[in-house]
Design a protein around this motif. Sequence first.
Motif, PDB file in Angstrom:
ATOM      1  N   ALA A   1      43.925  24.420  42.815  1.00  0.00           N
ATOM      2  CA  ALA A   1      44.471  24.760  43.899  1.00  0.00           C
ATOM      3  C   ALA A   1      45.290  23.421  44.350  1.00  0.00           C
ATOM      4  O   ALA A   1      46.428  23.297  44.920  1.00  0.00           O
ATOM      5  CB  ALA A   1      43.787  25.223  45.072  1.00  0.00           C
ATOM      6  N   ASP A   2      44.603  22.417  44.370  1.00  0.00           N
ATOM      7  CA  ASP A   2      45.155  20.854  44.893  1.00  0.00           C
ATOM      8  C   ASP A   2      46.381  20.543  43.957  1.00  0.00           C
ATOM      9  O   ASP A   2      46.926  19.807  44.506  1.00  0.00           O
ATOM     10  CB  ASP A   2      43.963  19.873  44.708  1.00  0.00           C
ATOM     11  CG  ASP A   2      42.934  20.160  45.657  1.00  0.00           C
ATOM     12  OD1 ASP A   2      43.001  20.743  46.540  1.00  0.00           O
ATOM     13  OD2 ASP A   2      41.776  19.407  45.463  1.00  0.00           O
ATOM     14  N   HIS A   3      46.311  20.962  42.574  1.00  0.00           N
ATOM     15  CA  HIS A   3      47.487  20.935  41.805  1.00  0.00           C
ATOM     16  C   HIS A   3      48.751  21.856  41.919  1.00  0.00           C
ATOM     17  O   HIS A   3      49.323  22.084  41.058  1.00  0.00           O
ATOM     18  CB  HIS A   3      47.144  20.657  40.477  1.00  0.00           C
ATOM     19  CG  HIS A   3      46.404  19.347  40.328  1.00  0.00           C
ATOM     20  ND1 HIS A   3      45.215  19.115  40.524  1.00  0.00           N
ATOM     21  CD2 HIS A   3      46.943  18.013  39.913  1.00  0.00           C
ATOM     22  CE1 HIS A   3      44.672  17.814  40.250  1.00  0.00           C
ATOM     23  NE2 HIS A   3      45.864  17.172  40.090  1.00  0.00           N
ATOM     24  N   GLY A   4      48.436  22.932  42.874  1.00  0.00           N
ATOM     25  CA  GLY A   4      49.490  23.776  43.100  1.00  0.00           C
ATOM     26  C   GLY A   4      49.393  25.191  42.410  1.00  0.00           C
ATOM     27  O   GLY A   4      50.285  25.934  42.151  1.00  0.00           O
ATOM     28  N   VAL A   5      48.217  25.485  41.746  1.00  0.00           N
ATOM     29  CA  VAL A   5      47.894  26.578  40.825  1.00  0.00           C
ATOM     30  C   VAL A   5      46.983  27.502  41.561  1.00  0.00           C
ATOM     31  O   VAL A   5      45.764  27.021  41.890  1.00  0.00           O
ATOM     32  CB  VAL A   5      47.495  26.231  39.510  1.00  0.00           C
ATOM     33  CG1 VAL A   5      47.099  27.456  38.638  1.00  0.00           C
ATOM     34  CG2 VAL A   5      48.501  25.433  38.744  1.00  0.00           C
ATOM     35  N   GLN A   6      47.409  28.666  41.873  1.00  0.00           N
ATOM     36  CA  GLN A   6      46.736  29.811  42.528  1.00  0.00           C
ATOM     37  C   GLN A   6      45.834  30.446  41.309  1.00  0.00           C
ATOM     38  O   GLN A   6      46.450  31.063  40.732  1.00  0.00           O
ATOM     39  CB  GLN A   6      47.380  30.466  43.408  1.00  0.00           C
ATOM     40  CG  GLN A   6      46.743  31.461  44.418  1.00  0.00           C
ATOM     41  CD  GLN A   6      47.568  32.638  44.618  1.00  0.00           C
ATOM     42  OE1 GLN A   6      48.775  32.516  44.413  1.00  0.00           O
ATOM     43  NE2 GLN A   6      47.061  33.276  45.915  1.00  0.00           N
ATOM     44  N   THR A   7      44.495  30.638  41.721  1.00  0.00           N
ATOM     45  CA  THR A   7      43.648  31.485  40.831  1.00  0.00           C
ATOM     46  C   THR A   7      42.864  32.467  41.738  1.00  0.00           C
ATOM     47  O   THR A   7      42.896  32.184  42.896  1.00  0.00           O
ATOM     48  CB  THR A   7      42.764  30.483  40.093  1.00  0.00           C
ATOM     49  OG1 THR A   7      41.893  29.834  40.897  1.00  0.00           O
ATOM     50  CG2 THR A   7      43.374  29.832  39.062  1.00  0.00           C
ATOM     51  N   LEU A   8      42.463  33.440  40.862  1.00  0.00           N
ATOM     52  CA  LEU A   8      41.326  34.405  41.785  1.00  0.00           C
ATOM     53  C   LEU A   8      39.993  34.302  41.001  1.00  0.00           C
ATOM     54  O   LEU A   8      40.075  34.073  39.752  1.00  0.00           O
ATOM     55  CB  LEU A   8      42.217  35.584  42.128  1.00  0.00           C
ATOM     56  CG  LEU A   8      43.224  35.823  42.918  1.00  0.00           C
ATOM     57  CD1 LEU A   8      43.676  37.384  42.999  1.00  0.00           C
ATOM     58  CD2 LEU A   8      42.963  35.244  44.417  1.00  0.00           C
ATOM     59  N   ILE A   9      39.088  34.996  41.555  1.00  0.00           N
ATOM     60  CA  ILE A   9      37.738  35.295  41.047  1.00  0.00           C
ATOM     61  C   ILE A   9      37.629  36.910  40.957  1.00  0.00           C
ATOM     62  O   ILE A   9      37.888  37.525  41.860  1.00  0.00           O
ATOM     63  CB  ILE A   9      36.578  34.612  41.731  1.00  0.00           C
ATOM     64  CG1 ILE A   9      36.814  33.176  41.612  1.00  0.00           C
ATOM     65  CG2 ILE A   9      35.189  35.000  41.259  1.00  0.00           C
ATOM     66  CD1 ILE A   9      36.021  32.503  42.590  1.00  0.00           C
ATOM     67  N   HIS A  10      37.420  37.232  39.578  1.00  0.00           N
ATOM     68  CA  HIS A  10      36.886  38.822  39.428  1.00  0.00           C
ATOM     69  C   HIS A  10      35.707  38.860  38.898  1.00  0.00           C
ATOM     70  O   HIS A  10      35.741  39.120  37.550  1.00  0.00           O
ATOM     71  CB  HIS A  10      38.159  39.461  38.569  1.00  0.00           C
ATOM     72  CG  HIS A  10      39.343  39.406  39.328  1.00  0.00           C
ATOM     73  ND1 HIS A  10      40.455  38.480  38.899  1.00  0.00           N
ATOM     74  CD2 HIS A  10      40.199  40.257  40.142  1.00  0.00           C
ATOM     75  CE1 HIS A  10      41.744  38.816  39.870  1.00  0.00           C
ATOM     76  NE2 HIS A  10      41.424  39.835  40.777  1.00  0.00           N
ATOM     77  N   TYR A  11      34.550  39.088  39.674  1.00  0.00           N
ATOM     78  CA  TYR A  11      34.681  39.363  41.122  1.00  0.00           C
ATOM     79  C   TYR A  11      33.742  38.138  41.557  1.00  0.00           C
ATOM     80  O   TYR A  11      32.666  37.916  40.633  1.00  0.00           O
ATOM     81  CB  TYR A  11      34.619  40.689  41.520  1.00  0.00           C
ATOM     82  CG  TYR A  11      35.507  41.590  40.810  1.00  0.00           C
ATOM     83  CD1 TYR A  11      36.562  41.708  41.691  1.00  0.00           C
ATOM     84  CD2 TYR A  11      35.287  41.824  39.575  1.00  0.00           C
ATOM     85  CE1 TYR A  11      37.678  42.546  41.025  1.00  0.00           C
ATOM     86  CE2 TYR A  11      36.381  42.724  39.080  1.00  0.00           C
ATOM     87  CZ  TYR A  11      37.557  43.016  39.821  1.00  0.00           C
ATOM     88  OH  TYR A  11      38.524  43.853  39.582  1.00  0.00           O
ATOM     89  N   PRO A  12      33.586  38.012  42.914  1.00  0.00           N
ATOM     90  CA  PRO A  12      32.582  36.958  43.245  1.00  0.00           C
ATOM     91  C   PRO A  12      30.950  37.441  43.290  1.00  0.00           C
ATOM     92  O   PRO A  12      30.130  36.621  43.279  1.00  0.00           O
ATOM     93  CB  PRO A  12      32.931  36.407  44.667  1.00  0.00           C
ATOM     94  CG  PRO A  12      34.019  37.738  45.184  1.00  0.00           C
ATOM     95  CD  PRO A  12      34.539  38.304  43.839  1.00  0.00           C
ATOM     96  N   LEU A  13      30.931  38.762  43.553  1.00  0.00           N
ATOM     97  CA  LEU A  13      29.845  39.475  43.869  1.00  0.00           C
ATOM     98  C   LEU A  13      29.756  40.610  43.060  1.00  0.00           C
ATOM     99  O   LEU A  13      30.323  41.323  43.118  1.00  0.00           O
ATOM    100  CB  LEU A  13      29.494  39.626  45.307  1.00  0.00           C
ATOM    101  CG  LEU A  13      28.047  39.778  45.712  1.00  0.00           C
ATOM    102  CD1 LEU A  13      27.395  38.495  45.648  1.00  0.00           C
ATOM    103  CD2 LEU A  13      28.064  40.458  47.481  1.00  0.00           C
TER     104      LEU A  13
END
Length: 368
Positions: A305-317
């Motif tokens: 994210a600090d380097h401009g790349v958006q990621t997601l988590i599938h799934y946190p819980l």
Amino acid sequence: MQIKFLDLKAVNQPYFPQFMEATQRFLDSGWYVLGNEVQAFENEYAAYCGTNFCVGVSNGLDALRAIFEGYKILGKLKENDEVIVPANTYIASILAVTQSRLTPVLVEPDPDSYNICPGKIQSAITSRTKAILAVHLYGQLADMDAINDIAKANNLIVVEDAAQSHGAALRNGKKAGNLSNATGHSFYPGKNLGALGDAGAVTTNDAELFEVVKALRNYGSQKKYYNMFEGYNMRLDENQAAWLRIRLKGLDRENDHRRQLALVYNENIKNASVTLPVEKQYGKHVYHIYPILHPNRDALQKYLADHGVQTLIHYPLPPHKQEAFKHWNHLSFPITERIHEQELSLPMSPVHTKEEILTVANLINNFA
Ligand SMILES: *Cc1c(COP(=O)(O)O)cnc(C)c1O
């Protein structure tokens, strides 16, 4: 530099002129519920999946609920029957089972494919087990040959959740949606085949189930104002169907693009702490998600994210740790829990470029 996880406007923009045309046609038709567009989409999507039947419905959860309720009406399932489900899935798969008043039995995934482990299904079967729900998670098919063999030997119904796997296929070309008794599909905007709002479908080769699901989505009625059972309003919108017909024509091309991007990740991520997704030999992955595992996932996500790349988590819980399922919170599913602790979904879509993917891979290689 900014690399989005998924830019839905960019994904849909190439289709805007065709969407506008379809919308004009829809407006001019004067028929706004269950008309020609839904019928045409059902025919075209059944043909695409290779099934005899398709019923357009309101969303993916409703598609699965309609299947389970349909089998109850047909007398093939009854309240409290056990349905084997993956412990590692999106909650909607499991809600479809509980909302149909069936009992989900959680089973751990294969550690390579992240999909339900056939060997562990066998040991979860009891005298009350009546069905298996196979979810093709992240765009990769569950091991359907093995699952169907177990089902046959134990006289179980098999249902697929193909919400994340439109177009995924076995080596012989047989597609998701045509590998079980009946399949629920979601066309939520972010899925590989996405509408511009909520939409879903059921595909099946079972003529009896087809008739029941078709009635169930429309108040349990086949003939207007005559109701055979207590149905629902689970109808697919005409306008969504019209847009889906257009997106369906681009699905194979878009899936091929996703596969090419996955190859760029596979060949260029060289960080020894990263576990790459494994494409099983039995099928063709359509990379709805490109999931990597990293023991320090949260730090990696922040670094990207600090380097401009958006990621997601599938799934946190995982489902068994959700507040909604308190009675499961004490259970332990170590493989599932590890996936949820370590999974990171990298940018992946039909409009990302190979250069963008290479940039992400190089950043990951420089993460210590
Ligand atoms: C998206 C999804 C669903 C639910 O689909 P909706 O259209 O949002 O109801 C079900 N199962 C899985 C695996 C999904 O990813």
